[in-house]
Design a protein around this motif. Structure first.
Motif, mmCIF file in Angstrom:
data_model
loop_
_atom_site.group_PDB
_atom_site.id
_atom_site.type_symbol
_atom_site.label_atom_id
_atom_site.label_comp_id
_atom_site.label_asym_id
_atom_site.label_seq_id
_atom_site.Cartn_x
_atom_site.Cartn_y
_atom_site.Cartn_z
ATOM 1 N N ASP A 155 0.816 -1.219 0.000
ATOM 2 C CA ASP A 155 0.000 0.000 0.000
ATOM 3 C C ASP A 155 0.850 1.270 0.000
ATOM 4 O OD1 ASP A 155 1.060 -0.295 2.502
ATOM 5 O OD2 ASP A 155 -0.782 0.231 3.587
ATOM 6 N N LEU A 156 2.132 1.142 -0.324
ATOM 7 C CA LEU A 156 3.047 2.287 -0.260
ATOM 8 C C LEU A 156 2.522 3.483 -1.050
ATOM 9 C CD1 LEU A 156 5.865 3.561 0.434
ATOM 10 C CD2 LEU A 156 6.674 2.577 -1.728
ATOM 11 N N TRP A 157 2.072 3.235 -2.279
ATOM 12 C CA TRP A 157 1.713 4.335 -3.171
ATOM 13 C C TRP A 157 0.284 4.827 -2.972
ATOM 14 C CZ3 TRP A 157 5.183 7.132 -5.639
ATOM 15 C CH2 TRP A 157 6.470 6.590 -5.791
ATOM 16 N N ASP A 158 -0.374 4.363 -1.907
ATOM 17 C CA ASP A 158 -1.669 4.934 -1.554
ATOM 18 C C ASP A 158 -1.501 6.378 -1.102
ATOM 19 O OD1 ASP A 158 -2.738 2.510 -2.148
ATOM 20 O OD2 ASP A 158 -3.166 1.911 -0.079
ATOM 21 N N ASP A 159 -0.340 6.667 -0.530
ATOM 22 C CA ASP A 159 0.014 8.039 -0.136
ATOM 23 C C ASP A 159 1.235 8.428 -0.964
ATOM 24 O OD1 ASP A 159 0.943 10.381 1.020
ATOM 25 O OD2 ASP A 159 0.510 9.753 3.076
ATOM 26 N N VAL A 160 1.005 9.148 -2.052
ATOM 27 C CA VAL A 160 2.072 9.436 -3.016
ATOM 28 C C VAL A 160 3.202 10.244 -2.391
ATOM 29 C CG1 VAL A 160 2.636 10.575 -5.188
ATOM 30 C CG2 VAL A 160 0.494 9.309 -4.968
#
Length: 374
Positions: free
Chosen positions: A44-49
Protein backbone atom coordinates in the motif's frame (compact mmCIF):
# COMPACT_ATOMS: atom_id res chain seq x y z
CA UNK A 1 59.42 14.52 -9.96
CA UNK A 2 59.65 13.49 -6.30
CA UNK A 3 58.95 9.86 -5.43
CA UNK A 4 55.62 9.22 -3.75
CA UNK A 5 55.70 7.70 -0.26
CA UNK A 6 52.85 5.29 -0.95
CA UNK A 7 52.85 3.56 2.50
CA UNK A 8 52.51 6.93 4.27
CA UNK A 9 49.86 8.16 1.83
CA UNK A 10 47.84 4.95 2.25
CA UNK A 11 48.10 5.15 6.07
CA UNK A 12 46.74 8.72 5.96
CA UNK A 13 43.91 7.66 3.67
CA UNK A 14 42.99 4.75 5.94
CA UNK A 15 42.87 7.12 8.93
CA UNK A 16 40.60 9.50 7.01
CA UNK A 17 38.46 6.61 5.80
CA UNK A 18 38.07 5.33 9.36
CA UNK A 19 36.94 8.77 10.52
CA UNK A 20 34.42 8.98 7.68
CA UNK A 21 32.95 5.58 8.60
CA UNK A 22 32.76 6.53 12.29
CA UNK A 23 31.05 9.86 11.67
CA UNK A 24 28.70 8.39 9.06
CA UNK A 25 27.88 5.48 11.40
CA UNK A 26 27.79 2.87 8.65
CA UNK A 27 25.94 0.29 10.75
CA UNK A 28 23.16 2.77 11.51
CA UNK A 29 23.06 3.65 7.80
CA UNK A 30 22.61 0.00 6.87
CA UNK A 31 19.85 -0.34 9.49
CA UNK A 32 18.11 2.66 7.92
CA UNK A 33 18.39 1.04 4.48
CA UNK A 34 16.80 -2.17 5.80
CA UNK A 35 13.96 -0.23 7.44
CA UNK A 36 13.29 1.89 4.34
CA UNK A 37 13.48 -1.18 2.09
CA UNK A 38 10.72 -2.81 4.14
CA UNK A 39 8.60 0.34 3.86
CA UNK A 40 9.27 0.55 0.11
CA UNK A 41 8.10 -3.03 -0.41
CA UNK A 42 4.76 -2.47 1.35
CA UNK A 43 1.88 -3.15 -1.07
CA UNK A 44 0.00 0.00 0.00
CA UNK A 45 3.05 2.29 -0.26
CA UNK A 46 1.71 4.33 -3.17
CA UNK A 47 -1.67 4.93 -1.55
CA UNK A 48 0.01 8.04 -0.14
CA UNK A 49 2.07 9.44 -3.02
CA UNK A 50 3.91 12.11 -0.99
CA UNK A 51 4.95 9.59 1.66
CA UNK A 52 5.99 7.07 -1.00
CA UNK A 53 8.18 9.63 -2.74
CA UNK A 54 9.83 10.53 0.58
CA UNK A 55 10.53 6.87 1.36
CA UNK A 56 11.95 6.03 -2.06
CA UNK A 57 14.03 9.22 -2.15
CA UNK A 58 15.51 8.57 1.30
CA UNK A 59 16.17 4.92 0.39
CA UNK A 60 17.91 5.86 -2.87
CA UNK A 61 20.09 8.42 -1.11
CA UNK A 62 20.99 6.06 1.77
CA UNK A 63 21.88 3.26 -0.66
CA UNK A 64 24.00 5.66 -2.71
CA UNK A 65 25.79 6.88 0.42
CA UNK A 66 26.54 3.33 1.60
CA UNK A 67 27.78 2.30 -1.86
CA UNK A 68 29.98 5.40 -2.06
CA UNK A 69 31.66 4.53 1.26
CA UNK A 70 32.05 0.85 0.32
CA UNK A 71 33.47 1.79 -3.09
CA UNK A 72 36.13 3.99 -1.50
CA UNK A 73 37.11 1.12 0.79
CA UNK A 74 37.48 -1.22 -2.20
CA UNK A 75 39.49 1.38 -4.12
CA UNK A 76 41.80 1.81 -1.14
CA UNK A 77 42.37 -1.97 -0.98
CA UNK A 78 42.98 -2.06 -4.75
CA UNK A 79 45.52 0.76 -4.47
CA UNK A 80 47.45 -1.13 -1.82
CA UNK A 81 47.54 -4.24 -4.03
CA UNK A 82 48.67 -2.14 -7.02
CA UNK A 83 51.55 -0.66 -5.01
CA UNK A 84 52.60 -4.16 -3.88
CA UNK A 85 52.58 -5.29 -7.53
CA UNK A 86 54.71 -2.29 -8.51
CA UNK A 87 57.23 -3.02 -5.77
CA UNK A 88 57.52 -6.61 -6.98
CA UNK A 89 57.96 -5.62 -10.64
CA UNK A 90 61.10 -4.46 -12.42
CA UNK A 91 62.10 -2.12 -15.23
CA UNK A 92 59.40 -0.52 -17.38
CA UNK A 93 56.65 -2.59 -15.80
CA UNK A 94 57.57 -1.21 -12.38
CA UNK A 95 57.63 2.37 -13.71
CA UNK A 96 54.29 2.03 -15.47
CA UNK A 97 52.60 0.38 -12.47
CA UNK A 98 53.89 3.05 -10.09
CA UNK A 99 52.60 5.73 -12.47
CA UNK A 100 49.18 4.05 -12.51
CA UNK A 101 49.25 3.83 -8.72
CA UNK A 102 50.06 7.56 -8.58
CA UNK A 103 47.03 8.37 -10.72
CA UNK A 104 44.81 6.13 -8.61
CA UNK A 105 46.15 7.79 -5.46
CA UNK A 106 45.26 11.29 -6.66
CA UNK A 107 41.76 10.23 -7.70
CA UNK A 108 41.21 8.49 -4.37
CA UNK A 109 42.44 11.49 -2.38
CA UNK A 110 40.04 13.76 -4.25
CA UNK A 111 37.09 11.38 -3.72
CA UNK A 112 37.99 10.94 -0.04
CA UNK A 113 38.20 14.71 0.41
CA UNK A 114 34.72 15.18 -1.06
CA UNK A 115 33.24 12.58 1.26
CA UNK A 116 35.13 13.97 4.25
CA UNK A 117 33.35 17.30 3.76
CA UNK A 118 30.06 15.57 4.64
CA UNK A 119 31.46 14.82 8.11
CA UNK A 120 31.77 18.58 8.68
CA UNK A 121 28.01 19.06 8.35
CA UNK A 122 27.07 18.73 12.00
CA UNK A 123 24.77 21.74 12.43
CA UNK A 124 21.28 21.37 13.90
CA UNK A 125 19.54 21.61 10.53
CA UNK A 126 22.36 20.44 8.23
CA UNK A 127 20.79 17.01 7.48
CA UNK A 128 17.58 18.67 6.19
CA UNK A 129 16.39 19.19 2.65
CA UNK A 130 16.68 22.78 1.42
CA UNK A 131 14.42 25.56 0.20
CA UNK A 132 16.35 28.02 -1.97
CA UNK A 133 15.17 31.47 -3.04
CA UNK A 134 16.99 33.58 -5.63
CA UNK A 135 16.20 37.27 -6.06
CA UNK A 136 17.40 39.80 -8.60
CA UNK A 137 18.97 42.78 -6.83
CA UNK A 138 20.75 45.88 -8.18
CA UNK A 139 21.44 45.94 -11.91
CA UNK A 140 18.09 46.11 -13.67
CA UNK A 141 17.51 43.65 -16.50
CA UNK A 142 21.07 42.29 -16.15
CA UNK A 143 20.31 41.38 -12.52
CA UNK A 144 17.12 39.59 -13.56
CA UNK A 145 19.04 37.67 -16.21
CA UNK A 146 21.77 36.85 -13.68
CA UNK A 147 19.18 35.54 -11.21
CA UNK A 148 17.89 33.18 -13.91
CA UNK A 149 21.46 32.04 -14.61
CA UNK A 150 21.90 31.21 -10.91
CA UNK A 151 18.58 29.35 -10.86
CA UNK A 152 19.73 27.18 -13.76
CA UNK A 153 23.12 26.68 -12.09
CA UNK A 154 21.59 25.25 -8.91
CA UNK A 155 19.05 23.13 -10.79
CA UNK A 156 21.83 21.71 -12.97
CA UNK A 157 23.94 21.01 -9.85
CA UNK A 158 21.00 19.12 -8.37
CA UNK A 159 20.48 17.21 -11.61
CA UNK A 160 24.17 16.23 -11.74
CA UNK A 161 23.83 14.64 -8.30
CA UNK A 162 20.46 13.05 -8.94
CA UNK A 163 18.69 15.27 -6.39
CA UNK A 164 14.98 15.86 -7.09
CA UNK A 165 13.91 19.51 -7.24
CA UNK A 166 10.51 21.18 -7.08
CA UNK A 167 10.13 24.77 -8.26
CA UNK A 168 7.45 26.40 -6.11
CA UNK A 169 7.31 29.88 -7.54
CA UNK A 170 8.88 31.88 -10.38
CA UNK A 171 8.30 35.61 -10.86
CA UNK A 172 9.39 36.54 -14.36
CA UNK A 173 10.85 39.95 -15.17
CA UNK A 174 9.34 42.02 -17.99
CA UNK A 175 12.27 42.11 -20.43
CA UNK A 176 14.33 39.05 -19.54
CA UNK A 177 15.21 36.79 -16.63
CA UNK A 178 13.38 36.50 -13.31
CA UNK A 179 12.60 38.76 -10.39
CA UNK A 180 12.70 35.78 -8.02
CA UNK A 181 12.32 32.01 -7.81
CA UNK A 182 11.87 29.55 -4.96
CA UNK A 183 12.59 25.84 -5.23
CA UNK A 184 13.17 22.82 -3.03
CA UNK A 185 16.11 20.41 -3.22
CA UNK A 186 14.83 17.07 -1.90
CA UNK A 187 18.01 15.38 -0.69
CA UNK A 188 19.43 14.74 2.78
CA UNK A 189 22.07 17.33 3.75
CA UNK A 190 20.95 19.64 0.96
CA UNK A 191 20.55 22.45 3.49
CA UNK A 192 23.95 21.90 5.12
CA UNK A 193 25.60 21.76 1.71
CA UNK A 194 23.85 24.69 0.04
CA UNK A 195 23.67 26.98 3.08
CA UNK A 196 27.18 28.25 2.27
CA UNK A 197 25.70 29.71 -0.93
CA UNK A 198 23.61 32.20 1.01
CA UNK A 199 24.51 35.82 0.35
CA UNK A 200 25.02 38.25 -2.50
CA UNK A 201 26.44 37.04 -5.81
CA UNK A 202 27.98 39.55 -8.26
CA UNK A 203 28.25 39.31 -12.05
CA UNK A 204 30.57 41.45 -14.18
CA UNK A 205 30.19 41.22 -17.97
CA UNK A 206 29.51 43.09 -21.19
CA UNK A 207 25.76 43.54 -20.96
CA UNK A 208 23.86 41.77 -23.77
CA UNK A 209 21.05 44.25 -23.09
CA UNK A 210 23.16 47.41 -23.61
CA UNK A 211 23.24 48.48 -27.26
CA UNK A 212 26.51 50.35 -26.60
CA UNK A 213 28.22 47.17 -25.36
CA UNK A 214 29.22 48.57 -21.99
CA UNK A 215 30.41 46.55 -19.02
CA UNK A 216 27.72 46.02 -16.40
CA UNK A 217 27.87 44.87 -12.78
CA UNK A 218 24.74 43.24 -11.43
CA UNK A 219 23.76 41.45 -8.23
CA UNK A 220 21.51 38.60 -7.14
CA UNK A 221 20.74 37.37 -3.63
CA UNK A 222 20.52 33.72 -2.55
CA UNK A 223 18.59 32.58 0.53
CA UNK A 224 18.80 28.97 1.77
CA UNK A 225 16.41 27.58 4.39
CA UNK A 226 15.99 24.13 5.97
CA UNK A 227 12.77 22.29 5.23
CA UNK A 228 10.54 22.12 8.31
CA UNK A 229 10.31 18.66 9.91
CA UNK A 230 7.36 17.17 11.77
CA UNK A 231 9.26 17.57 15.05
CA UNK A 232 9.58 21.35 14.61
CA UNK A 233 7.12 23.52 16.51
CA UNK A 234 6.03 26.02 13.87
CA UNK A 235 2.39 26.69 14.62
CA UNK A 236 0.69 29.29 12.43
CA UNK A 237 -2.83 30.19 13.61
CA UNK A 238 -5.26 30.81 10.76
CA UNK A 239 -5.93 34.29 12.17
CA UNK A 240 -2.26 35.15 11.54
CA UNK A 241 -2.57 34.42 7.81
CA UNK A 242 -3.99 36.37 4.91
CA UNK A 243 -4.57 34.16 1.88
CA UNK A 244 -4.81 35.72 -1.58
CA UNK A 245 -5.43 33.73 -4.77
CA UNK A 246 -4.58 34.93 -8.25
CA UNK A 247 -3.94 33.68 -11.76
CA UNK A 248 -0.48 32.28 -12.46
CA UNK A 249 1.79 34.23 -14.80
CA UNK A 250 4.64 33.30 -17.08
CA UNK A 251 5.21 30.02 -18.95
CA UNK A 252 2.90 27.21 -17.92
CA UNK A 253 1.09 24.17 -19.11
CA UNK A 254 -2.57 23.32 -19.30
CA UNK A 255 -4.63 24.78 -16.41
CA UNK A 256 -1.67 26.65 -14.89
CA UNK A 257 -2.49 30.02 -16.43
CA UNK A 258 -6.25 29.62 -16.87
CA UNK A 259 -7.51 29.44 -13.26
CA UNK A 260 -6.96 31.35 -10.04
CA UNK A 261 -4.74 28.58 -8.66
CA UNK A 262 -1.76 30.65 -7.51
CA UNK A 263 -1.64 31.40 -3.78
CA UNK A 264 0.01 34.21 -1.82
CA UNK A 265 0.31 33.90 1.97
CA UNK A 266 1.00 36.91 4.20
CA UNK A 267 2.05 36.23 7.78
CA UNK A 268 0.49 39.22 9.52
CA UNK A 269 2.62 39.30 12.72
CA UNK A 270 5.92 39.40 10.80
CA UNK A 271 4.90 40.72 7.37
CA UNK A 272 6.57 37.74 5.64
CA UNK A 273 5.01 37.09 2.22
CA UNK A 274 5.40 33.88 0.20
CA UNK A 275 3.67 32.67 -2.92
CA UNK A 276 3.44 29.54 -5.01
CA UNK A 277 2.04 29.26 -8.53
CA UNK A 278 3.75 26.31 -10.18
CA UNK A 279 1.49 23.52 -8.89
CA UNK A 280 -1.70 22.56 -10.73
CA UNK A 281 -4.22 23.21 -7.98
CA UNK A 282 -4.87 25.97 -5.47
CA UNK A 283 -4.68 23.41 -2.66
CA UNK A 284 -1.24 22.20 -3.77
CA UNK A 285 0.03 25.76 -4.13
CA UNK A 286 -1.23 26.68 -0.65
CA UNK A 287 0.47 23.62 0.88
CA UNK A 288 3.76 24.45 -0.88
CA UNK A 289 3.58 28.12 0.15
CA UNK A 290 2.89 27.08 3.74
CA UNK A 291 6.03 24.91 3.75
CA UNK A 292 8.12 27.87 2.61
CA UNK A 293 6.52 30.15 5.22
CA UNK A 294 7.19 27.62 7.97
CA UNK A 295 10.81 27.37 6.85
CA UNK A 296 11.21 31.16 6.99
CA UNK A 297 9.64 31.35 10.44
CA UNK A 298 11.91 28.53 11.62
CA UNK A 299 14.96 30.38 10.31
CA UNK A 300 13.73 33.61 11.90
CA UNK A 301 13.49 31.88 15.29
CA UNK A 302 16.94 30.33 14.84
CA UNK A 303 18.45 33.72 13.92
CA UNK A 304 16.87 35.33 16.98
CA UNK A 305 18.33 32.62 19.24
CA UNK A 306 21.74 33.06 17.62
CA UNK A 307 21.56 36.84 18.08
CA UNK A 308 20.87 36.35 21.78
CA UNK A 309 23.86 34.00 22.11
CA UNK A 310 26.10 36.43 20.20
CA UNK A 311 25.01 39.25 22.49
CA UNK A 312 25.83 37.17 25.56
CA UNK A 313 29.27 36.31 24.12
CA UNK A 314 29.83 39.88 22.96
CA UNK A 315 30.42 38.56 19.48
CA UNK A 316 30.27 40.60 16.30
CA UNK A 317 27.76 38.53 14.35
CA UNK A 318 28.77 40.10 11.02
CA UNK A 319 27.05 39.23 7.72
CA UNK A 320 29.61 36.91 6.16
CA UNK A 321 27.17 36.00 3.40
CA UNK A 322 27.16 39.45 1.75
CA UNK A 323 29.29 39.79 -1.38
CA UNK A 324 30.28 36.16 -1.16
CA UNK A 325 31.15 35.38 -4.79
CA UNK A 326 32.10 37.19 -8.00
CA UNK A 327 31.45 35.87 -11.51
CA UNK A 328 33.61 37.81 -13.98
CA UNK A 329 33.05 37.30 -17.72
CA UNK A 330 34.87 40.44 -18.91
CA UNK A 331 37.68 41.48 -19.31
CA UNK A 332 38.74 37.97 -18.18
CA UNK A 333 36.97 34.74 -17.19
CA UNK A 334 36.93 33.87 -13.49
CA UNK A 335 34.60 32.84 -10.66
CA UNK A 336 35.99 33.57 -7.21
CA UNK A 337 34.65 33.01 -3.70
CA UNK A 338 35.50 36.12 -1.70
CA UNK A 339 35.57 34.26 1.64
CA UNK A 340 37.69 31.24 0.77
CA UNK A 341 39.63 32.61 -2.25
CA UNK A 342 38.67 29.45 -4.15
CA UNK A 343 38.55 30.36 -7.84
CA UNK A 344 38.20 28.72 -11.25
CA UNK A 345 38.54 29.98 -14.81
CA UNK A 346 35.89 27.73 -16.35
CA UNK A 347 32.91 30.07 -15.94
CA UNK A 348 30.68 28.12 -18.33
CA UNK A 349 31.24 24.97 -16.28
CA UNK A 350 30.24 26.79 -13.09
CA UNK A 351 27.04 28.12 -14.64
CA UNK A 352 26.33 24.57 -15.82
CA UNK A 353 26.30 23.37 -12.21
CA UNK A 354 29.94 22.49 -11.55
CA UNK A 355 30.08 24.15 -8.12
CA UNK A 356 31.19 21.31 -5.83
CA UNK A 357 34.62 22.90 -5.34
CA UNK A 358 32.98 26.10 -4.08
CA UNK A 359 30.62 24.16 -1.81
CA UNK A 360 33.43 22.10 -0.28
CA UNK A 361 35.71 25.07 0.32
CA UNK A 362 32.78 27.02 1.78
CA UNK A 363 31.90 24.22 4.20
CA UNK A 364 35.52 23.93 5.35
CA UNK A 365 35.76 27.72 5.70
CA UNK A 366 32.59 27.84 7.79
CA UNK A 367 33.84 25.09 10.12
CA UNK A 368 37.08 26.99 10.67
CA UNK A 369 35.15 30.22 11.31
CA UNK A 370 32.87 28.43 13.81
CA UNK A 371 35.86 27.03 15.67
CA UNK A 372 37.56 30.43 15.78
CA UNK A 373 34.48 32.08 17.27
CA UNK A 374 33.75 29.31 19.78
Amino acid sequence: MAAVDFPAEIRDLRTTYGSIRDVTDVEALRATIRELSEQASAPDLWDDVDHAQQVTSRLSHAQGEAERIDRLGRQLDDLEVLVEMAEAAEGDERTETLAEAGRELEQLKAAMGQLEVRTLLSGEYDPREAIVTIRAEAGGVDAADFAEMLLRMYLRWSERHGYPTDVYDTSFAEEAGIKSATFKVAAPYAYGTLSVEQGTHRLVRISPFDNQGRRQTSFAGVEVLPVVAETDQVDIPENDLRVDVFRSSGPGGQSVNTTDSAVRLTHLPTGIVVSCQNEKSQLQNKAAALRVLQARLLERARAERQAELDALKGADAGSWGNQMRSYVLHPYQMVKDLRTDHEVGNTSGVFDGDIDGFLESGIRWRRQADRASA
